[in-house]
Design a protein around this motif. Structure first.
Motif, short mmCIF file in Angstrom:
data_model
loop_
_atom_site.label_atom_id
_atom_site.label_comp_id
_atom_site.label_asym_id
_atom_site.label_seq_id
_atom_site.Cartn_x
_atom_site.Cartn_y
_atom_site.Cartn_z
N ARG A 205 19.12 38.14 24.57
CA ARG A 205 18.28 37.22 25.35
C ARG A 205 19.04 36.54 26.48
N ARG A 206 20.35 36.70 26.53
CA ARG A 206 21.21 36.16 27.60
C ARG A 206 20.94 34.66 27.80
N LEU A 207 21.06 33.94 26.69
CA LEU A 207 20.74 32.51 26.71
C LEU A 207 21.67 31.72 27.62
N LEU A 208 22.96 32.05 27.61
CA LEU A 208 23.91 31.30 28.44
C LEU A 208 23.58 31.43 29.92
N GLU A 209 23.28 32.65 30.36
CA GLU A 209 22.95 32.86 31.76
C GLU A 209 21.64 32.16 32.13
N CYS A 210 20.68 32.18 31.21
CA CYS A 210 19.40 31.53 31.48
C CYS A 210 19.56 30.02 31.62
N VAL A 211 20.36 29.42 30.74
CA VAL A 211 20.59 27.98 30.82
C VAL A 211 21.34 27.63 32.11
N ALA A 212 22.32 28.44 32.47
CA ALA A 212 23.05 28.21 33.71
C ALA A 212 22.11 28.28 34.91
N LYS A 213 21.18 29.21 34.87
CA LYS A 213 20.20 29.33 35.95
C LYS A 213 19.27 28.13 35.99
N ASP A 214 18.79 27.70 34.82
CA ASP A 214 17.90 26.54 34.76
C ASP A 214 18.60 25.27 35.21
N CYS A 215 19.91 25.21 34.99
CA CYS A 215 20.69 24.04 35.42
C CYS A 215 21.19 24.18 36.85
N HIS A 216 20.79 25.28 37.53
CA HIS A 216 21.18 25.53 38.92
C HIS A 216 22.70 25.58 39.09
N LEU A 217 23.36 26.16 38.10
CA LEU A 217 24.81 26.31 38.18
C LEU A 217 25.23 27.65 38.74
N GLY A 218 24.27 28.50 39.08
CA GLY A 218 24.58 29.78 39.72
C GLY A 218 25.44 30.66 38.83
N THR A 219 26.56 31.10 39.38
CA THR A 219 27.45 32.00 38.64
C THR A 219 28.43 31.26 37.74
N ALA A 220 28.34 29.96 37.68
CA ALA A 220 29.27 29.17 36.86
C ALA A 220 28.83 29.10 35.41
N TRP A 221 28.32 30.23 34.87
CA TRP A 221 27.85 30.21 33.49
C TRP A 221 29.01 30.18 32.50
N VAL A 222 30.25 30.47 32.96
CA VAL A 222 31.41 30.37 32.06
C VAL A 222 31.58 28.94 31.59
N ALA A 223 31.32 27.99 32.47
CA ALA A 223 31.41 26.58 32.07
C ALA A 223 30.35 26.25 31.02
N VAL A 224 29.18 26.86 31.14
CA VAL A 224 28.14 26.66 30.13
C VAL A 224 28.56 27.28 28.80
N ARG A 225 29.26 28.42 28.84
CA ARG A 225 29.77 29.05 27.61
C ARG A 225 30.75 28.11 26.91
N ARG A 226 31.62 27.47 27.69
CA ARG A 226 32.56 26.53 27.10
C ARG A 226 31.84 25.37 26.44
N PHE A 227 30.79 24.88 27.10
CA PHE A 227 30.00 23.80 26.53
C PHE A 227 29.38 24.24 25.20
N PHE A 228 28.87 25.47 25.15
CA PHE A 228 28.26 25.98 23.92
C PHE A 228 29.26 26.07 22.79
N TYR A 229 30.46 26.61 23.08
CA TYR A 229 31.48 26.74 22.03
C TYR A 229 31.98 25.38 21.58
N ASP A 230 32.06 24.43 22.50
CA ASP A 230 32.46 23.08 22.10
C ASP A 230 31.42 22.45 21.17
N SER A 231 30.15 22.67 21.50
CA SER A 231 29.07 22.15 20.66
C SER A 231 29.11 22.80 19.28
N TYR A 232 29.33 24.11 19.25
CA TYR A 232 29.40 24.84 17.97
C TYR A 232 30.61 24.38 17.15
#
Length: 631
Positions: A205-232
């Motif tokens: 479902r490419r959740l990380l990319e979708c959230v990055a897009k919804d947050c208007h972060l463009g290609t900076a989805w790696v930062a969103v991945r870090r946020f997800f792993y920190d939360s986990y």
């Protein structure tokens, strides 16, 4: 003698959808506060809904549940405390080595999981992808091996046991082994279910990319991945609900001084916490160096996201030079920055005071108008050009619809720009379906709002082709058949009708232009029907009876009904007797006691009436009663 038998009354026959929900129009007054807000909700707006990153924290909590359910890690405890401690001597060689291998394999998987979390939080994108893939497959192989081995030993233990069935040590050992292999099997299966959920949501479902897009972060989805792993990781180390309370805004607070572009893109979402932060972001909007383009875009995205919040918008516009910095985005050589600039201005323009500031900014109105052009008739509009034109038209409509002195000045300034009317006409002349669907309604709304000003009203009439295009939209040609039930098409037709009504107010020239656009007469406006004079009189009486008092929705309906009746009686004396017979005198006398200033204006700017009618409703009632006395 009944003189009504030969009388056939023409009626206006315009198809207007019955159930069409229309937005607030200039012909309706507006209360100052329509929906009072309580103290609890005064700061809330549509931006206070669940943020996109809530999907990530919810997934992290679900995964943590699988990691922390009771069977997890109990197999290790059971093996070390019960089997290897209490039954070490009685264990068979096969079970001893199976338990050892399972413990080592499971321990390696747990260590790999821990290292994966650390690596995902700190690794660069390239190495992160490679290491993550290796650890992923190692953990899957480990869990699959544990499932296979545990299941095989459970099956084998159900076969006749080699020892004596009367030996209590043998029976207890078998039970302990059954429990151990059952726990090991359950633990491995839960891990595989967890990985399946992970792969489905994050991979498929490419959740990380979708959230990055919804947050208007463009290609900076790696930062969103870090946020997800920190939360986990936080959900694993503490309570499973610890990660659920995280959000990107607070998470970015610890990275305000980060150096990487991904960190900056994420950190820029932390806005509104301090005035200095907002001032810094506003400064970034005017950066022109090519090397700073990405940071400038990120800052524009942040301001666009949060400027819809009233408190943030007040902070932004309270900074000296903020509007000029935002306006600089419209001069950038990057289409995306142009769109972000228009988006920010649109959100700021919801506030009346900001409209005044925008209008006073040098050359800003001209630049906004320039984006409303779509390239002329027959020109293929690109997607980015279409979006910019729509943002521009909505912006102009919002400015032109401002109330009070600010609105008057803005309408005058906008109509004085020589490209305003021609660009709107250019949009109306577009025949491409997507342009008609996206741009026609906001373009017509611009004309309706500008027509509140008398000089602008005449200027619109002078602009060749505008009136004829409005008539074409309002009255489709005969070969097009009956209007469709499409809500978008109906809304455009209704808006075109209101624009024509505004242009016709107190303007003989525009009335003549409308008649000429109809073919030199009113045949297209009038359609002869079989309605009788009796039905007409009953309809007019029904309208007067239904509206006992002036209506906020249709404030002039009683005025127009009485004006219609007076015009009919002056045209033909037969109507005098007709209205007397149906009891219109009583309705008129009742209306005389309920008249209001609400019925005396053609249009409204908020709750302020504009274009007061010269004749009051009371005078119309008196004229109608005098005519009926002659019957």
């Amino acid at each position: 003698m009944d003189r009504r038998a030969s009388l056939v009354v023409p009626s206006i026959c315009i198809q207007i959808p019955e159930h069409l929900q229309l937005p607030t129009k200039l012909f309706e007054p507006q209360m100052a506060i329509q929906t009072p807000r309580t103290a609890r909700s005064s700061g809330a707006d549509e931006h206070d809904a669940a943020p996109p990153e809530r999907q990530l924290t919810a997934l992290a909590m679900q995964l943590a549940v699988f990691e922390k359910v009771p069977p997890r890690h109990l197999a290790f405890i059971w093996a070390t405390v019960v089997l290897l401690d209490g039954f070490a001597v009685t264990l068979s060689r096969t079970d001893f080595w199976c338990i050892t291998v399972l413990l080592l394999t499971e321990g390696a998987r747990i260590q790999g999981r821990s290292h994966e979390l650390v690596w995902q939080q700190k690794a660069t994108p390239a190495s992160q992808q490679a290491v993550s893939r290796v650890l992923h497959w190692l953990q899957l192989l480990s869990a699959s091996f544990c499932v296979t081995l545990s299941l095989a030993r459970l099956v084998q233990l159900q076969l006749p046991y080699g020892g004596s069935s009367e030996d209590p040590w043998s029976n207890n050992c078998r039970a302990a082994l059954d429990i151990f292999y059952g726990l090991a099997l359950t633990e491995s299966l839960l891990f595989l279910v967890e990985k399946a959920l992970w792969q489905w949501r994050v991979g498929h479902r490419r959740l990380l990319e979708c959230v990055a897009k919804d947050c208007h972060l463009g290609t900076a989805w790696v930062a969103v991945r870090r946020f997800f792993y920190d939360s986990y990781s936080r959900s694993l180390k503490g309570s499973i609900f610890d990660g659920l309370h995280m959000d990107l805004v607070s998470y970015a607070g610890g990275m305000l001084t980060a150096g990487s572009h991904d960190d900056q893109s994420l950190t820029l979402r932390k806005i509104g916490m301090s005035v200095s932060t907002i001032e810094r972001l506003i400064q970034m909007l005017s950066w022109n160096n090519a090397s700073e383009r990405d940071v400038r875009r990120s800052a524009a995205v942040v301001v666009s996201m949060l400027s819809g919040r009233k408190l943030i918008a007040l902070r932004v516009t309270g900074i000296p030079g903020a509007i000029e910095s935002i306006a600089s985005l419209l001069c950038a050589d990057l289409d995306e920055l142009n769109l972000l600039g228009l988006s920010i201005l649109n959100k700021l323009a919801h506030d009346h005071d900001n409209c005044s500031k925008i209008g006073k900014t040098q050359n800003l109105l001209d630049k906004i108008i320039s984006f409303s052009s779509v390239g002329g008739s027959g020109h293929q509009a690109t997607d980015i050009r279409l979006k910019a034109a729509k943002q521009s038209l909505i912006m102009v409509k919002r400015l032109a619809g401002s109330t009070g002195t600010t609105g008057k000045l803005l309408r005058r300034d906008l109509s004085d720009i020589v490209f305003t009317m021609s660009n709107v006409r250019e949009v109306l002349q577009q025949t491409e379906r997507r342009v008609q669907s996206e741009l026609h309604q906001p373009a017509i709304e611009v004309l309706t709002s500008l027509a509140m000003d008398k000089e602008a009203r005449e200027m619109i009439g002078w602009t060749g082709g505008v009136v004829s295009e409005l008539v074409t939209l309002f009255l489709p040609a005969a070969d097009q058949g009956r209007p469709t039930g499409n809500n978008k098409t109906n809304a455009i037709r209704v808006e075109a009708g209101e624009a024509l009504a505004m242009l016709a107010l107190e303007s003989r020239r525009n009335c003549g232009a409308i008649i000429m656009a109809c073919g030199g007469g009113v045949e297209r406006l009038v359609d002869v029907t079989s309605i009788t004079e009796t039905e007409l009189a009953e309809t007019l009486l029904q309208i007067l009876g239904e509206y006992n008092h002036p209506s906020m929705v249709v404030p002039r309906i009683r005025r127009h009904t009485i004006e219609f009746a007076v015009a009919m009686m002056r045209l033909d004396s037969r109507y005098m007797a007709l209205f007397v017979e149906h009891g219109m005198e009583g309705e008129l006398r009742r209306i005389a006691g309920t008249t209001s200033d609400l019925e005396c204006f053609n249009v409204f700017s908020g709750s302020v009436g504009l274009n007061r009618r010269a004749i009051s409703v009371c005078s119309l009632v008196t004229s109608a009663l005098d005519l009926m006395k002659q019957a």
